[in-house]
Motif scaffolding. Structure first.
Motif, PDB file in Angstrom:
ATOM      1  N   THR A 205      -3.426 -23.958  -6.281  1.00 50.76           N
ATOM      2  CA  THR A 205      -3.574 -22.519  -6.065  1.00 50.76           C
ATOM      3  C   THR A 205      -2.973 -22.126  -4.726  1.00 50.76           C
ATOM      4  OG1 THR A 205      -5.620 -22.504  -7.364  1.00 50.76           O
ATOM      5  CG2 THR A 205      -5.239 -20.616  -5.933  1.00 50.76           C
ATOM      6  N   ALA A 206      -3.222 -22.941  -3.705  1.00 52.26           N
ATOM      7  CA  ALA A 206      -2.669 -22.657  -2.382  1.00 52.26           C
ATOM      8  C   ALA A 206      -1.146 -22.672  -2.395  1.00 52.26           C
ATOM      9  CB  ALA A 206      -3.200 -23.678  -1.369  1.00 52.26           C
ATOM     10  N   LEU A 207      -0.544 -23.595  -3.136  1.00 52.37           N
ATOM     11  CA  LEU A 207       0.917 -23.672  -3.199  1.00 52.37           C
ATOM     12  C   LEU A 207       1.524 -22.435  -3.848  1.00 52.37           C
ATOM     13  CD1 LEU A 207       1.744 -27.381  -4.179  1.00 52.37           C
ATOM     14  CD2 LEU A 207       2.251 -26.227  -2.025  1.00 52.37           C
ATOM     15  N   THR A 208       0.869 -21.880  -4.842  1.00 55.89           N
ATOM     16  CA  THR A 208       1.422 -20.718  -5.540  1.00 55.89           C
ATOM     17  C   THR A 208       1.322 -19.443  -4.718  1.00 55.89           C
ATOM     18  OG1 THR A 208      -0.666 -20.097  -6.610  1.00 55.89           O
ATOM     19  CG2 THR A 208       0.729 -21.695  -7.768  1.00 55.89           C
ATOM     20  N   GLY A 209       0.491 -19.464  -3.663  1.00 57.12           N
ATOM     21  CA  GLY A 209       0.255 -18.239  -2.902  1.00 57.12           C
ATOM     22  C   GLY A 209      -0.925 -17.458  -3.432  1.00 57.12           C
ATOM     23  N   ALA A 210      -1.552 -17.971  -4.487  1.00 54.99           N
ATOM     24  CA  ALA A 210      -2.751 -17.322  -5.014  1.00 54.99           C
ATOM     25  C   ALA A 210      -3.951 -17.691  -4.135  1.00 54.99           C
ATOM     26  CB  ALA A 210      -2.997 -17.753  -6.457  1.00 54.99           C
ATOM     27  N   VAL A 211      -5.100 -17.092  -4.433  1.00 53.15           N
ATOM     28  CA  VAL A 211      -6.298 -17.250  -3.610  1.00 53.15           C
ATOM     29  C   VAL A 211      -7.388 -17.924  -4.446  1.00 53.15           C
ATOM     30  CG1 VAL A 211      -8.021 -16.039  -2.216  1.00 53.15           C
ATOM     31  CG2 VAL A 211      -5.681 -15.152  -2.344  1.00 53.15           C
ATOM     32  N   SER A 212      -7.889 -19.057  -3.980  1.00 55.19           N
ATOM     33  CA  SER A 212      -8.946 -19.762  -4.711  1.00 55.19           C
ATOM     34  C   SER A 212     -10.303 -19.140  -4.413  1.00 55.19           C
ATOM     35  CB  SER A 212      -8.959 -21.246  -4.332  1.00 55.19           C
ATOM     36  OG  SER A 212      -9.189 -21.411  -2.947  1.00 55.19           O
ATOM     37  N   VAL A 213     -11.159 -19.125  -5.433  1.00 54.54           N
ATOM     38  CA  VAL A 213     -12.514 -18.578  -5.300  1.00 54.54           C
ATOM     39  C   VAL A 213     -13.503 -19.639  -5.794  1.00 54.54           C
ATOM     40  CG1 VAL A 213     -14.053 -16.650  -5.815  1.00 54.54           C
ATOM     41  CG2 VAL A 213     -11.567 -16.285  -5.776  1.00 54.54           C
ATOM     42  N   PRO A 214     -13.933 -20.558  -4.918  1.00 57.23           N
ATOM     43  CA  PRO A 214     -14.929 -21.558  -5.322  1.00 57.23           C
ATOM     44  C   PRO A 214     -16.269 -20.890  -5.620  1.00 57.23           C
ATOM     45  CG  PRO A 214     -13.792 -22.203  -3.299  1.00 57.23           C
ATOM     46  CD  PRO A 214     -13.472 -20.766  -3.543  1.00 57.23           C
ATOM     47  N   LEU A 215     -16.884 -21.250  -6.730  1.00 53.94           N
ATOM     48  CA  LEU A 215     -18.110 -20.597  -7.186  1.00 53.94           C
ATOM     49  C   LEU A 215     -19.276 -21.586  -7.219  1.00 53.94           C
ATOM     50  CD1 LEU A 215     -16.410 -18.661 -10.099  1.00 53.94           C
ATOM     51  CD2 LEU A 215     -17.316 -17.613  -8.019  1.00 53.94           C
ATOM     52  N   ASN A 216     -20.415 -21.112  -6.794  1.00 59.17           N
ATOM     53  CA  ASN A 216     -21.627 -21.921  -6.749  1.00 59.17           C
ATOM     54  C   ASN A 216     -22.186 -22.097  -8.153  1.00 59.17           C
ATOM     55  OD1 ASN A 216     -24.182 -23.003  -6.367  1.00 59.17           O
ATOM     56  ND2 ASN A 216     -24.688 -21.679  -4.632  1.00 59.17           N
ATOM     57  N   PHE A 217     -22.098 -23.301  -8.688  1.00 56.57           N
ATOM     58  CA  PHE A 217     -22.544 -23.557 -10.066  1.00 56.57           C
ATOM     59  C   PHE A 217     -24.066 -23.537 -10.193  1.00 56.57           C
ATOM     60  CE2 PHE A 217     -21.117 -27.551  -8.043  1.00 56.57           C
ATOM     61  CZ  PHE A 217     -22.346 -28.172  -7.858  1.00 56.57           C
ATOM     62  N   ARG A 218     -24.783 -23.402  -9.080  1.00 51.41           N
ATOM     63  CA  ARG A 218     -26.242 -23.349  -9.130  1.00 51.41           C
ATOM     64  C   ARG A 218     -26.776 -21.929  -9.283  1.00 51.41           C
ATOM     65  NH1 ARG A 218     -26.391 -27.350  -3.974  1.00 51.41           N
ATOM     66  NH2 ARG A 218     -26.118 -29.333  -5.089  1.00 51.41           N
ATOM     67  N   LEU A 219     -25.894 -20.947  -9.257  1.00 54.34           N
ATOM     68  CA  LEU A 219     -26.333 -19.560  -9.351  1.00 54.34           C
ATOM     69  C   LEU A 219     -26.640 -19.186 -10.796  1.00 54.34           C
ATOM     70  CD1 LEU A 219     -23.805 -17.868  -6.902  1.00 54.34           C
ATOM     71  CD2 LEU A 219     -26.144 -18.637  -6.429  1.00 54.34           C
ATOM     72  N   ASN A 220     -27.359 -18.068 -10.955  1.00 53.38           N
ATOM     73  CA  ASN A 220     -27.656 -17.610 -12.311  1.00 53.38           C
ATOM     74  C   ASN A 220     -26.486 -16.807 -12.865  1.00 53.38           C
ATOM     75  OD1 ASN A 220     -27.896 -14.817 -11.524  1.00 53.38           O
ATOM     76  ND2 ASN A 220     -29.976 -15.232 -10.806  1.00 53.38           N
ATOM     77  N   SER A 221     -26.566 -16.440 -14.107  1.00 46.83           N
ATOM     78  CA  SER A 221     -25.446 -15.797 -14.792  1.00 46.83           C
ATOM     79  C   SER A 221     -25.064 -14.457 -14.172  1.00 46.83           C
ATOM     80  CB  SER A 221     -25.778 -15.612 -16.272  1.00 46.83           C
ATOM     81  OG  SER A 221     -26.951 -14.829 -16.432  1.00 46.83           O
ATOM     82  N   ASP A 222     -26.038 -13.656 -13.781  1.00 47.76           N
ATOM     83  CA  ASP A 222     -25.733 -12.358 -13.180  1.00 47.76           C
ATOM     84  C   ASP A 222     -24.995 -12.509 -11.861  1.00 47.76           C
ATOM     85  OD1 ASP A 222     -26.888 -10.933 -15.263  1.00 47.76           O
ATOM     86  OD2 ASP A 222     -28.845 -10.815 -14.293  1.00 47.76           O
ATOM     87  N   GLU A 223     -25.415 -13.478 -11.057  1.00 46.99           N
ATOM     88  CA  GLU A 223     -24.766 -13.694  -9.767  1.00 46.99           C
ATOM     89  C   GLU A 223     -23.327 -14.172  -9.948  1.00 46.99           C
ATOM     90  OE1 GLU A 223     -28.550 -14.970  -6.953  1.00 46.99           O
ATOM     91  OE2 GLU A 223     -27.792 -16.404  -8.440  1.00 46.99           O
ATOM     92  N   LEU A 224     -23.120 -15.076 -10.892  1.00 45.07           N
ATOM     93  CA  LEU A 224     -21.772 -15.564 -11.146  1.00 45.07           C
ATOM     94  C   LEU A 224     -20.872 -14.465 -11.693  1.00 45.07           C
ATOM     95  CD1 LEU A 224     -22.378 -19.119 -12.631  1.00 45.07           C
ATOM     96  CD2 LEU A 224     -21.169 -18.570 -10.518  1.00 45.07           C
ATOM     97  N   ALA A 225     -21.410 -13.664 -12.607  1.00 44.80           N
ATOM     98  CA  ALA A 225     -20.628 -12.563 -13.170  1.00 44.80           C
ATOM     99  C   ALA A 225     -20.197 -11.604 -12.072  1.00 44.80           C
ATOM    100  CB  ALA A 225     -21.444 -11.827 -14.226  1.00 44.80           C
ATOM    101  N   PHE A 226     -21.092 -11.308 -11.139  1.00 48.36           N
ATOM    102  CA  PHE A 226     -20.754 -10.417 -10.027  1.00 48.36           C
ATOM    103  C   PHE A 226     -19.618 -10.996  -9.187  1.00 48.36           C
ATOM    104  CE2 PHE A 226     -21.186  -9.641  -5.471  1.00 48.36           C
ATOM    105  CZ  PHE A 226     -20.958  -8.274  -5.438  1.00 48.36           C
ATOM    106  N   MET A 227     -19.723 -12.283  -8.840  1.00 50.05           N
ATOM    107  CA  MET A 227     -18.703 -12.908  -7.994  1.00 50.05           C
ATOM    108  C   MET A 227     -17.337 -12.945  -8.681  1.00 50.05           C
ATOM    109  SD  MET A 227     -20.682 -16.148  -6.303  1.00 50.05           S
ATOM    110  CE  MET A 227     -22.006 -15.940  -5.120  1.00 50.05           C
ATOM    111  N   ILE A 228     -17.319 -13.307  -9.948  1.00 54.05           N
ATOM    112  CA  ILE A 228     -16.060 -13.400 -10.689  1.00 54.05           C
ATOM    113  C   ILE A 228     -15.402 -12.036 -10.788  1.00 54.05           C
ATOM    114  CG2 ILE A 228     -15.064 -13.872 -12.970  1.00 54.05           C
ATOM    115  CD1 ILE A 228     -17.270 -16.057 -13.264  1.00 54.05           C
TER     116      ILE A 228
END
Length: 304
Positions: free
Chosen positions: A82-105
């Motif tokens: 992702t870094a090579l393409t110039g795009a931006v990585s968004v690491p996500l906490n897999f311990r969060l609940n569905s609503d929290e993950l949906a918000f972040m994504i």
């Protein structure tokens, strides 16, 4: 020569770290995960091919790519590609609940999402809340409608084109805060932010090419993620989950020099009943973060 081009190789760019190492020490072990031992040359080959696939699939400068992945080589490969393409990585906490993950994504405008197989059902349940998501890539033995299996990407060779828009001030990653005062907030880190942090860490810990570190804290956390980016061509041993005995065995077997753990993890580690049975003399740097470390805990770490 394997670096993208002269101008990029001179810059503080996260993806160029892998390319420079592959040029300098192609046969040096870069990462060890389970039974897999990956050299810098092998890592660069996979990362560059993945970056080429991402570009062909439509990912480019400043696009957002989510990583809902456990610690492992796929996380490393996706992060660097992702870094090579110039795009931006968004690491996500897999311990969060569905609503929290949906918000972040949704809030981070993720277009692609790399997801570990055990979280497929979770992602399927929130897709209707993530209209900007265009494609899901599944790591492991599982699938979802219109998704792609991660390993299948490497069945073909894709042409990678260096992103000439990139510079040290370009966005590299979005790390979400804990959200203790409301919804989590995405902190944007540039390539230069991450590279200089790695340089400072390497200097403080007197790292050189013989350095070995254990990464067991989750890579969605900035403390663990920052350990991936250092200017030395050392070796990183990755564990997908924290198991105190496994950590002690790894330190002894691989002669590990440095490790980062949260205070709770340190407490569990130094509380292993037979800890003195393990040879831990290779350790030079013990880091703690995410919470304060009581003085008695620090003293116990030093004694161990």
């Amino acid at each position: 020569m394997t670096t993208s081009n002269l101008q990029l190789s001179r810059s503080l760019l996260v993806g160029e770290k892998v390319r420079r190492a592959a040029h300098q020490v192609p046969n040096k072990e870069a990462f060890i995960f389970g039974d897999v031992r990956c050299t810098y040359g092998q890592l660069e080959k996979k990362v560059v091919n993945l970056a080429g696939w991402m570009q062909q699939a439509g990912i480019g400068y400043e696009d957002k790519v989510g990583l809902l992945l456990l610690n492992g080589l796929p996380f490393v490969e996706v992060f660097y590609a992702t870094a090579l393409t110039g795009a931006v990585s968004v690491p996500l906490n897999f311990r969060l609940n569905s609503d929290e993950l949906a918000f972040m994504i949704d809030h981070s405008d993720c277009r692609f999402l790399f997801v570990d197989h055990q979280y497929v059902e979770l992602i399927e349940s929130i897709l209707y809340k993530c209209p900007k998501l265009e494609r899901m890539i599944v790591v492991g033995d599982a699938s979802m409608p219109e998704s792609l299996n991660y390993d299948s990407i490497f069945d073909h060779v894709y042409q990678y084109e260096p992103c000439t828009k990139l510079n040290g001030y370009s966005d590299c990653s979005i790390i979400f805060t804990s959200g203790t005062t409301g919804q989590p907030k995405g902190a944007v880190l540039t390539h230069q932010n991450l590279c200089i942090n790695g340089m400072n860490r390497a200097s403080f810990a007197y790292m050189d090419d013989s350095h070995k570190q254990l990464i067991v804290a989750p890579l969605f956390h900035i403390a663990a993620l920052s350990t991936l980016v250092s200017p030395v061509n050392g070796t990183s041993i990755i564990h997908s989950q924290f198991q105190p005995v496994d950590v002690l065995e790894a330190i002894e077997k691989e002669r590990i020099n440095a490790i980062f753990l949260a205070p709770t993890m340190w407490h569990m580690l130094v509380s292993v009943p037979n800890i003195n049975d393990y040879d831990l003399t290779s350790l030079k740097s013990c880091y703690a973060g995410s919470a304060s470390s009581p003085i008695p805990l620090k003293e116990k770490i030093l004694k161990s």
